[in-house]
Design a protein around this motif. Structure first.
Motif, PDB file in Angstrom:
ATOM      1  N   ARG A  39       0.842  -1.211   0.000  1.00 44.54           N
ATOM      2  CA  ARG A  39       0.000   0.000   0.000  1.00 44.54           C
ATOM      3  C   ARG A  39       0.869   1.250   0.000  1.00 44.54           C
ATOM      4  O   ARG A  39       0.641   2.185  -0.778  1.00 44.54           O
TER       5      ARG A  39
ATOM      6  N   GLN B 166       1.468   3.885  -3.093  1.00 44.91           N
ATOM      7  CA  GLN B 166       1.044   5.272  -2.926  1.00 44.91           C
ATOM      8  C   GLN B 166       2.110   6.231  -3.441  1.00 44.91           C
ATOM      9  O   GLN B 166       1.792   7.272  -4.024  1.00 44.91           O
TER      10      GLN B 166
ATOM     11  N   GLU C 285      -6.241   3.988  -8.648  1.00 40.75           N
ATOM     12  CA  GLU C 285      -6.638   3.201  -7.482  1.00 40.75           C
ATOM     13  C   GLU C 285      -5.429   2.455  -6.942  1.00 40.75           C
ATOM     14  O   GLU C 285      -4.669   1.836  -7.688  1.00 40.75           O
ATOM     15  N   ASN C 286      -5.284   2.496  -5.633  1.00 37.59           N
ATOM     16  CA  ASN C 286      -4.229   1.763  -4.932  1.00 37.59           C
ATOM     17  C   ASN C 286      -4.779   0.379  -4.599  1.00 37.59           C
ATOM     18  O   ASN C 286      -5.459   0.176  -3.598  1.00 37.59           O
ATOM     19  N   CYS C 287      -4.495  -0.585  -5.463  1.00 36.45           N
ATOM     20  CA  CYS C 287      -5.105  -1.918  -5.372  1.00 36.45           C
ATOM     21  C   CYS C 287      -4.172  -2.853  -4.611  1.00 36.45           C
ATOM     22  O   CYS C 287      -3.093  -3.194  -5.086  1.00 36.45           O
TER      23      CYS C 287
ATOM     24  N   VAL D 151      -1.456  -0.506  -9.374  1.00 36.66           N
ATOM     25  CA  VAL D 151      -2.153   0.780  -9.385  1.00 36.66           C
ATOM     26  C   VAL D 151      -2.768   0.911 -10.777  1.00 36.66           C
ATOM     27  O   VAL D 151      -2.129   0.572 -11.774  1.00 36.66           O
TER      28      VAL D 151
ATOM     29  N   ASN E 141      -9.015   5.851  -1.932  1.00 32.36           N
ATOM     30  CA  ASN E 141      -7.784   5.151  -1.620  1.00 32.36           C
ATOM     31  C   ASN E 141      -7.531   5.182  -0.111  1.00 32.36           C
ATOM     32  O   ASN E 141      -8.159   5.972   0.613  1.00 32.36           O
TER      33      ASN E 141
ATOM     34  N   ILE F 146     -11.207   8.496  -5.851  1.00 37.40           N
ATOM     35  CA  ILE F 146     -10.753   8.001  -7.158  1.00 37.40           C
ATOM     36  C   ILE F 146     -11.734   8.518  -8.209  1.00 37.40           C
ATOM     37  O   ILE F 146     -12.871   8.044  -8.301  1.00 37.40           O
TER      38      ILE F 146
END
Length: 671
Positions: free
Chosen positions: A419, A423, A464-466, A477, A598, A604
């Motif tokens: 994460r 970021q 998006e921080n997947c 991302v 996020n 987002i």
């Protein structure tokens, strides 16, 4: 009496018709009225039907459950040997090339019929006498036509059959999706003695070495290991609702799609879902005994596929959903366990196989769009979610158990670590006007992706921080690109998409839309383009770029290289091993109005593109109902460079390695 009337008769009447139909088919198998190739065909078909009738009788009498593992394995082999073994398939009427060679053009229809009979194997094990009756009746009708020299009537009979029975087939699929009372698989998973491998054969699916060895391996795992895998799976499902702000408490069912052999994990997952207030509907699959057989028959519907058939199927779907709209509204979506490790497959294009015409392809696009809208109307996209996870199967090689345990580690990588690194990547990507992606080592990728402009960078993000919730494992991302200004060439030397191999795949984009494409699978350029159009563009004239992402799971990349299984990874994992680009819908299809955030709290906002923005006024043309990810592996990647409006630039990846401060940990697996 029409087919529908037969199906709706009482159980006693159905039993009587079953006796009559199975007796007539037995006579056909012994009848010498048809000689030569036709005689051979009907004897083969009658033998297959006779086997299904016997299994059905054993199922309803309870004798099937009392058979030994050896007996059940022999039944399974007898049912699948003609397609599972290459030599046998070469001389089977299930093979359209062989059928046409023996029977002329009539062979196309009769091979379709033979494959359809094979599709009723599960019905025999399920004890569905009604389904067997209608299949047997069709074979008898076709036999009668040919016995009387009425070859032209065969097509009419087959087309009428599929048109008339569309209600049965469509409703069966929908019931299995949302109705927990459809408990065939549930009974096996929750009630069978999973230490007794006889249970594998009760599905009626092909049971090969993959299924047996998987079940044996799962039997060797500790309860703690099983529960950990199941918890990762179901917790991802729960978190998927949480992070998108959807109310899981409104839902009553979730569908688990799983590979046969994984029952211990699935049983634990079912119990976890019950704690969330969900009953499981289930769909079990085995590894295909012959992917060429599947490919040969993947477009058999083209034989009877017309506007009337499509409208009938849509009406059945609409009626079923309307009659069961509460049950549909309470369905939460799929939880999927995928497998990987099969030998790479490049299909043979057979001229004898039934294929959609150009007009039918356009009709298929319409059908997919209309069906997608119907499903979204009753199982609302903005209220449902999903999760998906993948594990290897024994076919992956001698180091299967090692690879399985490595995959377990990958599926549980440190959420917080990824994460935070992702970021840092997003913080730079959010400054971009465009991103420039280039290849190396013969990779011809030279692509510019336009990024959604942010109104307030303190509160908004385009990416998006997947990490690891609906889409396991970590990490990537991703964004929905702006189409206008997205252009260039995407190239991958070899990639597996939707189970098929593509060599030297090239796709050109202009303003975010595919304009040209080719590959090197076949000698003919026409065949190469057709292969891509049918299996990547899904019969569409063009598709937009629905997603641009940077995969960060270098650990998965290293595993693939260490074990030499890069060509066997599923998209789910492969997309995390480099930048990838999806053609088709965005990742927010049907969920454009659901604002998600996020972990850093930013909204987002890149949730749609110029095409999907039509969803409020022209939903039919807003969606393509497909999404195929194409990944450039790190060893073919040169740079991912942010280009800003002020003319400045910054590399995120250079020479195939992450170069942003704070992302150095991602390079460790390369070393």
């Amino acid at each position: 009496m029409g087919y529908q009337d037969i199906y709706r008769e009482t159980n006693e009447a159905t039993k009587e018709r079953f006796v009559l139909a199975s007796s007539r088919i037995e006579e056909i198998g012994q009848d010498d009225a048809l000689t030569g190739a036709l005689g051979d065909y009907f004897r083969s078909a009658a033998l297959l039907c006779g086997g299904l009738a016997e299994i059905y009788r054993m199922k309803v009498s309870g004798a099937l459950a009392k058979c030994s593992e050896t007996q059940l394995a022999q039944w399974n082999e007898s049912l699948y040997a003609e397609i599972a073994e290459k030599k046998n398939y070469g001389q089977s009427f299930a093979n359209p090339a062989y059928a046409v060679q023996r029977l002329g053009q009539l062979g196309k229809a009769l091979s379709l019929l033979y494959a359809h009979i094979r599709g009723a194997i599960r019905s025999a094990f399920l004890g569905n006498g009604q389904r067997l009756v209608i299949v047997f009746e069709l074979l008898i009708e076709v036999y009668n036509c040919l016995e009387n020299g009425e070859e032209e009537e065969v097509r009419a009979d087959i087309c009428s059959y599929f048109h008339d029975y569309s209600e049965i087939f469509e409703e069966e699929n929908l019931r299995r999706l949302i109705d927990a009372r459809e408990d065939f698989e549930s009974c096996i998973v929750m009630e069978a003695d999973l230490t007794d491998l006889r249970y594998l054969y009760l599905y009626g699916a092909y049971i090969g070495e993959n299924e047996r060895k998987t079940a044996e391996f799962f039997g060797s795992l500790t309860e703690e290991e099983i529960e950990k895998m199941a918890a990762t799976f179901t917790e991802g499902y729960r978190i998927g609702f949480e992070v998108t702000g959807k109310d899981l408490g409104k839902k009553k069912t979730a569908q688990i799609r799983y590979p046969i052999g994984f029952e211990r994990m699935v049983r634990s997952a079912v119990l976890n879902l019950q704690k969330l207030g969900l009953k499981a509907t289930m769909s079990a699959q085995s590894v295909s005994p012959n992917r060429q057989y599947d490919f040969d028959h993947k477009e058999d519907r083209a034989y009877y596929f017309d506007k009337a058939y499509v409208e009938r199927c849509l009406e059945v779907k609409r009626t079923y959903f309307e009659e069961n709209k509460k049950m549909a509204a309470e369905h939460a979506g799929p939880a999927v366990i995928e497998v990987f490790g099969e030998e790479p497959f490049a299909p043979e294009q057979k001229k004898e196989a039934i294929r959609y015409s150009e007009k039918q392809q356009q009709l298929r696009v319409y059908e997919m769009g209309a069906a997608g809208q119907l499903t979204n109307q009753y199982i609302k996209g903005d209220e449902r979610s999903f999760t998906i996870i993948a594990f290897p199967i024994p076919q992956i090689g001698d180091r299967y158990q090692e690879i399985f345990r490595e995959t377990m580690k990958i599926n549980t990588l440190d959420y917080n670590l990824y994460r935070d690194m992702q970021q840092k990547i997003i913080d730079v990507l959010d400054t971009a006007e465009r991103v420039h992606i280039t290849g190396r080592s013969g990779n011809k990728t030279d692509l510019y992706v336009k990024i959604y402009p942010l109104a307030d960078r303190d509160k908004e993000t385009a990416f998006e921080n997947c990490v690891a919730d609906v889409n396991i494992p970590v990490g990537e991302v991703f964004t929905s690109p702006v189409l206008l200004g997205t252009c260039g060439k995407l190239f991958v030397s070899q990639v597996y998409l939707n189970g098929l191999c593509f060599k030297n795949l090239e796709i050109d984009f202009k303003d975010g839309k595919t304009t040209d494409y080719t590959c090197a699978n076949f000698e003919s350029e026409e065949e190469n383009r057709k292969y891509i159009r049918n299996n990547v563009l899904m019969h569409h004239d063009m598709l937009p770029m629905g997603e641009f992402a940077i995969g960060t799971n270098t650990t998965a990349y290293r595993m693939a290289r260490d074990y030499q299984i890069a060509d066997k990874l599923p998209i789910l994992i492969a997309e995390k091993t480099g930048p990838h680009f999806a053609v088709g819908d965005t990742c927010y299809s049907h969920e454009e109005d659901i604002m998600t955030y996020n972990p850093d709290g930013k909204a987002i906002v890149a949730r749609a593109n110029e095409i999907s923005m039509q969803y409020k006024t022209d939903a039919e043309h807003a969606y393509f109902n497909c999404h195929t990810d194409i990944t450039i592996p790190y060893d073919e990647l040169d740079r991912v460079t942010v280009l800003r409006a002020d003319g400045s630039s910054e590399d995120i990846i250079a020479g195939g390695r992450f170069v942003l401060p704070g992302t150095e940990e991602l390079n460790r697996p390369f070393d």
